[in-house]
Each structure stands twice: as structure tokens, then as C-alpha cells.
Design a protein around this motif. Structure first.
Motif, PDB file in Angstrom:
ATOM      1  N   SER A  14       0.721  -1.227   0.047  1.00 44.65           N
ATOM      2  CA  SER A  14       0.126   0.174   0.041  1.00 44.65           C
ATOM      3  C   SER A  14       0.799   1.335   0.218  1.00 44.65           C
ATOM      4  O   SER A  14       2.109   1.343   0.437  1.00 44.65           O
ATOM      5  CB  SER A  14      -1.062  -0.059   1.202  1.00 44.65           C
ATOM      6  N   GLN A  15       0.222   2.381  -0.556  1.00 45.92           N
ATOM      7  CA  GLN A  15       0.959   3.585  -0.380  1.00 45.92           C
ATOM      8  C   GLN A  15       0.809   4.176   0.975  1.00 45.92           C
ATOM      9  O   GLN A  15       1.933   5.112   1.196  1.00 45.92           O
ATOM     10  CB  GLN A  15       0.075   4.487  -1.288  1.00 45.92           C
ATOM     11  N   ASP A  16       0.036   3.545   1.770  1.00 47.02           N
ATOM     12  CA  ASP A  16       0.103   4.216   3.157  1.00 47.02           C
ATOM     13  C   ASP A  16       1.233   3.723   3.940  1.00 47.02           C
ATOM     14  O   ASP A  16       1.838   4.546   4.516  1.00 47.02           O
ATOM     15  CB  ASP A  16      -1.422   3.585   3.577  1.00 47.02           C
ATOM     16  N   LEU A  17       1.631   2.407   3.583  1.00 44.91           N
ATOM     17  CA  LEU A  17       2.926   2.266   4.172  1.00 44.91           C
ATOM     18  C   LEU A  17       4.111   2.828   3.425  1.00 44.91           C
ATOM     19  O   LEU A  17       5.135   2.926   4.030  1.00 44.91           O
ATOM     20  CB  LEU A  17       3.062   0.336   4.195  1.00 44.91           C
ATOM     21  N   ALA A  18       4.237   2.758   2.143  1.00 42.57           N
ATOM     22  CA  ALA A  18       5.231   3.218   1.498  1.00 42.57           C
ATOM     23  C   ALA A  18       5.458   4.778   1.984  1.00 42.57           C
ATOM     24  O   ALA A  18       6.834   5.233   1.701  1.00 42.57           O
ATOM     25  CB  ALA A  18       5.217   3.086   0.052  1.00 42.57           C
ATOM     26  N   SER A  19       4.427   5.636   2.395  1.00 39.93           N
ATOM     27  CA  SER A  19       4.889   6.872   2.732  1.00 39.93           C
ATOM     28  C   SER A  19       5.526   7.181   4.076  1.00 39.93           C
ATOM     29  O   SER A  19       5.980   7.987   4.197  1.00 39.93           O
ATOM     30  CB  SER A  19       3.550   7.539   2.681  1.00 39.93           C
ATOM     31  N   THR A  20       5.448   5.991   4.631  1.00 32.53           N
ATOM     32  CA  THR A  20       6.229   6.088   5.884  1.00 32.53           C
ATOM     33  C   THR A  20       7.277   5.207   6.247  1.00 32.53           C
ATOM     34  O   THR A  20       8.267   5.398   7.000  1.00 32.53           O
ATOM     35  CB  THR A  20       5.218   5.819   7.196  1.00 32.53           C
ATOM     36  N   SER A  63       0.447   8.455  13.708  1.00 35.05           N
ATOM     37  CA  SER A  63      -0.092   8.882  12.197  1.00 35.05           C
ATOM     38  C   SER A  63       0.157   7.628  11.449  1.00 35.05           C
ATOM     39  O   SER A  63      -0.597   7.461  10.534  1.00 35.05           O
ATOM     40  CB  SER A  63       0.829   9.994  11.908  1.00 35.05           C
ATOM     41  N   ALA A  64       1.454   7.176  11.501  1.00 40.14           N
ATOM     42  CA  ALA A  64       1.781   5.923  10.778  1.00 40.14           C
ATOM     43  C   ALA A  64       0.720   4.803  10.838  1.00 40.14           C
ATOM     44  O   ALA A  64       0.169   4.295   9.834  1.00 40.14           O
ATOM     45  CB  ALA A  64       3.185   5.372  10.797  1.00 40.14           C
ATOM     46  N   VAL A  65       0.517   4.549  12.083  1.00 41.10           N
ATOM     47  CA  VAL A  65      -0.670   3.252  12.233  1.00 41.10           C
ATOM     48  C   VAL A  65      -1.875   3.739  11.695  1.00 41.10           C
ATOM     49  O   VAL A  65      -2.707   2.956  10.953  1.00 41.10           O
ATOM     50  CB  VAL A  65      -0.656   3.027  13.761  1.00 41.10           C
ATOM     51  N   ALA A  69      -3.986   1.685   9.064  1.00 39.51           N
ATOM     52  CA  ALA A  69      -5.546   1.212   9.453  1.00 39.51           C
ATOM     53  C   ALA A  69      -6.473   1.688   8.375  1.00 39.51           C
ATOM     54  O   ALA A  69      -7.525   1.096   8.132  1.00 39.51           O
ATOM     55  CB  ALA A  69      -5.465   1.685  10.839  1.00 39.51           C
ATOM     56  N   SER A  70      -6.057   2.948   7.909  1.00 37.59           N
ATOM     57  CA  SER A  70      -7.203   3.546   7.123  1.00 37.59           C
ATOM     58  C   SER A  70      -7.516   2.602   5.603  1.00 37.59           C
ATOM     59  O   SER A  70      -8.639   2.475   5.090  1.00 37.59           O
ATOM     60  CB  SER A  70      -7.032   5.087   6.490  1.00 37.59           C
ATOM     61  N   GLY A  71      -6.388   2.153   5.211  1.00 32.75           N
ATOM     62  CA  GLY A  71      -6.635   1.307   4.099  1.00 32.75           C
ATOM     63  C   GLY A  71      -7.435   0.004   4.285  1.00 32.75           C
ATOM     64  O   GLY A  71      -8.194  -0.507   3.595  1.00 32.75           O
ATOM     65  N   LEU A  72      -7.496  -0.747   5.403  1.00 30.56           N
ATOM     66  CA  LEU A  72      -8.102  -1.770   5.967  1.00 30.56           C
ATOM     67  C   LEU A  72      -9.449  -1.211   6.081  1.00 30.56           C
ATOM     68  O   LEU A  72     -10.498  -2.052   5.839  1.00 30.56           O
ATOM     69  CB  LEU A  72      -7.273  -2.274   7.233  1.00 30.56           C
ATOM     70  N   ARG A  73      -9.529  -0.211   6.903  1.00 29.89           N
ATOM     71  CA  ARG A  73     -10.833   0.383   7.148  1.00 29.89           C
ATOM     72  C   ARG A  73     -11.829   0.375   5.656  1.00 29.89           C
ATOM     73  O   ARG A  73     -13.063   0.273   5.808  1.00 29.89           O
ATOM     74  CB  ARG A  73     -11.164   1.641   7.845  1.00 29.89           C
ATOM     75  N   LEU A  74     -11.184   0.823   4.809  1.00 35.67           N
ATOM     76  CA  LEU A  74     -11.797   1.087   3.234  1.00 35.67           C
ATOM     77  C   LEU A  74     -12.437  -0.263   3.005  1.00 35.67           C
ATOM     78  O   LEU A  74     -13.043  -0.348   2.013  1.00 35.67           O
ATOM     79  CB  LEU A  74     -10.635   1.933   2.347  1.00 35.67           C
ATOM     80  N   ARG A  75     -11.508  -1.174   3.457  1.00 36.25           N
ATOM     81  CA  ARG A  75     -11.951  -2.475   2.822  1.00 36.25           C
ATOM     82  C   ARG A  75     -12.856  -3.315   3.836  1.00 36.25           C
ATOM     83  O   ARG A  75     -12.965  -4.367   3.789  1.00 36.25           O
ATOM     84  CB  ARG A  75     -10.728  -3.665   2.442  1.00 36.25           C
ATOM     85  N   GLY A  76     -13.404  -2.483   4.673  1.00 31.78           N
ATOM     86  CA  GLY A  76     -14.462  -3.291   5.492  1.00 31.78           C
ATOM     87  C   GLY A  76     -14.113  -3.613   7.074  1.00 31.78           C
ATOM     88  O   GLY A  76     -14.751  -4.096   7.759  1.00 31.78           O
TER      89      GLY A  76
END
Length: 130
Positions: A14-20, A63-65, A69-76
């Protein structure tokens, strides 16, 4: 099991992980575990670890967490333990569970101790196939 691996791989890519930072899988749900299950039941684990990029002060663990977590929340996935309950300035934690698959992810990010990023995904317990 395949869903657990797919979800873990999506999180790692994910980009969410790659950004941190970055993380790689150390366990890919390849064997049954009886730990925490009733007799005759098993579960599978997906584990990954890695490090934050840049100097320690660049990223807030909370913030990193939150990003991951936001990516997982988008998947339900639903947050079942909030970072505010467990975190401090050097530790961020989130526990999320999918309501229909029963897959749970624990995401931990910490400053000052390597690995900085730890991700554990697990299935719920199920009957061992013969």
C-alpha cells in the motif's frame, strides 16, 4: 488463508505503508497454529516487519498506524482497539477486524526500537481439515 495472505500483501504494497516506511512478510500463513484455539481447531498467521524511513522524528507512530489502518477500514475492517487506549508518543497501535471473514490485523509502529513496524494478521479459529 488465501484471503489473509492477499490482505497482508495489499497492506505491504500500500501507498499508506510506502509513505512512512517499508515492511516484508516473515510468515505467510503457511502453517496451522493451535495456539489460542479450542482442541481440534487451528488458525493461520501472517506476520511482517520493517522500518520507518528517514530520521526518527520524521514520523509519528500514531500517524503511521492511522494511515495503514485507513486502508483496511476502506476494505470493511472495523477498529476494535483504538490507538488512544494503548499508544504514547513513541508507540502507535491499531487492531482491526473484518466482520464477515473474522480476519484480524494488529499494526504496531514504534520509534527507537527496530523493527519499527510490526504487522500481524490472523484468521479466526476453524476446524482442522483432515
Amino acid at each position: 488463508m488465501k484471503l489473509l495472505i492477499a490482505e497482508g500483501d495489499k497492506l505491504l504494497a500500500s501507498q499508506d505503508l510506502a509513505s512512512t516506511g517499508s515492511a516484508t512478510a516473515t510468515v505467510r500463513a503457511d502453517r496451522d497454529s493451535e495456539v489460542g484455539c479450542l482442541k481440534g481447531q487451528v488458525q493461520r498467521f501472517f506476520r511482517a516487519q520493517g522500518d520507518l524511513t528517514g530520521p526518527p522524528y520524521k514520523h509519528s507512530p500514531s500517524s503511521a498506524v492511522g494511515l495503514m489502518a485507513s486502508g483496511l477500514r476502506l476494505r470493511g475492517y472495523t477498529k476494535i482497539v483504538d490507538n488512544l487506549d494503548l499508544g504514547d508518543e513513541n508507540l502507535g497501535t491499531a487492531v482491526l477486524q473484518h466482520p464477515t471473514t473474522g480476519i484480524t490485523f494488529l499494526i504496531t509502529v514504534r520509534n527507537g526500537q527496530k523493527p519499527n513496524i510490526m504487522i500481524v494478521g490472523k484468521t479466526s479459529c476453524y476446524e482442522r481439515s483432515r
